[in-house]
Design an enzyme around this catalytic site. Structure first.
Site, PDB file in Angstrom:
ATOM      1  CB  THR A   1     -20.114  38.510 -28.868  1.00 13.47           C
ATOM      2  OG1 THR A   1     -19.829  39.598 -27.748  1.00 13.47           O
ATOM      3  CG2 THR A   1     -19.293  38.937 -29.912  1.00 13.47           C
TER       4      THR A   1
ATOM      5  CE1 TYR B   1     -15.708  36.285 -28.875  1.00 10.07           C
ATOM      6  CE2 TYR B   1     -16.507  38.223 -27.551  1.00 10.07           C
ATOM      7  CZ  TYR B   1     -16.382  36.809 -28.138  1.00 10.07           C
ATOM      8  OH  TYR B   1     -17.617  36.190 -27.771  1.00 10.07           O
TER       9      TYR B   1
END
Length: 328
Positions: A118, A142
């Site tokens: 990501t 995250y």
């Protein structure tokens, strides 16, 4: 016999589209999923191996049964806000799960690994187009957990000769144009499906979180990539590994971003319906503007994000949202 690829999270949104593109490219995708957030009805392009990345034995069993030539790793907890409230769960599930998977992959003699990372690993770096050489400074658990997994993948490459490709990207949108799979989360947190649910009357209104960001209209700016373009990039990366290509990190984006207000305006143009809106406070962990480029992917993979225009992504998503969806 088609070469098999074990796809973790293949019952989820991005994973199911990757399975479709893998199948179309001549592979047999084997979905490895615990169905905690994925949908069994989305497993349409190959077999399902039910298992959990926190259960090493189930990973070993899947690798032994299916003998894949590669592992494509999508499965993860991925809600930014939740990761800020409960970082321990994100570190435990994402990192420990990935470690179990990497150790099992190496033990099974599988030499090729594609990791879906990501651009949240970059943190809040406004005013620049992020690329593979931009320093990684995640601002939420995250993104931090994904950066740690990237480092593990590189470590396993150095220690065991695990060939690997890593992809970083921001917001994924759209749906399979044929309508076989699409975006459906429970709970739903992504802007475009939330917006289209509000347009369709499935929820009362779309909440816009923050209107005082230092952006052109006060709302967050994000880069959007069509899910089918994203899946195609993963297959191109896999083929590059199978052809003996070197380990590499690729960013996947369009190099341009759209604000929340701009996405809403485009929805009005595509659906010819108004979007009911509520305004809320900023969410913890949200960056103001995140945009990434993909020059390396275009140059080295021959990737062409031809579907990744905002009208196309919203139109494909709208078609999916108006059709019958998965049911529990």
């Amino acid at each position: 016999m088609a070469q098999r690829v074990l796809v973790t999270g293949g019952a989820g949104y991005i994973g199911s589209h990757a399975c479709k593109v893998l199948k179309r490219a001549g592979f047999e995708p084997v979905t490895f999923d615990n169905l905690s957030t994925g949908w069994e009805q989305a497993v349409k392009f190959g077999p399902l191996a039910r298992g959990d990345l926190m259960d090493r034995a189930s990973i070993d069993a899947a690798l032994e049964t299916w003998k894949p030539v590669a592992v494509m790793h999508f499965a993860a907890l991925s809600l930014v806000g939740e990761s800020m409230r409960d970082p321990g769960t994100y570190w435990r599930v994402n990192v420990t799960g990935a470690l179990n998977l990497l150790e099992a992959t190496v033990a099974a003699g599988v030499k090729n690994f594609v990791f879906s990372s990501t651009c949240a690993t970059y943190g809040d770096q406004d005013g620049v187009v992020l690329d593979e050489d931009t320093p990684q400074r995640p601002i939420n658990a995250y993104g931090a957990s994904k950066r740690a997994i990237e480092e593990m993948v590189a470590n396993f490459g150095a220690a065991f000769g695990l060939n690997h490709t890593i992809f970083r990207y921001f917001n994924v949108a759209g749906a399979d144009p044929e309508g076989e799979v699409g975006e459906q989360h429970d709970p739903e947190t992504h802007l475009i499906p939330l917006m289209l649910d509000a347009v369709a009357g499935r929820r009362p209104a779309l909440t816009v979180f923050g209107t005082d960001y230092p952006t052109r209209d006060g709302t967050c700016i994000r880069d959007y990539v069509h899910v089918m373009d994203l899946a195609q990039a993963h297959v191109l990366g896999l083929n590059r590994l199978l052809d003996g290509g070197p380990n590499r990190v690729f960013c996947l984006g369009t190099g341009r971003g759209f604000s929340v207000r701009e996405v809403i305006e485009q929805s009005r143009a595509v659906t010819n319906r108004e979007v009911p809106i509520l305004f809320g406070d900023r969410r913890s962990g949200d960056a103001a503007a995140l945009v990434c480029g993909s020059e390396r992917a275009v140059r080295e993979l021959g990737w062409e994000p031809e579907l990744s225009t905002l009208p196309h992504m919203i139109a494909d998503a709208w078609r999916w949202h108006r059709a019958p969806k998965f049911h529990e």
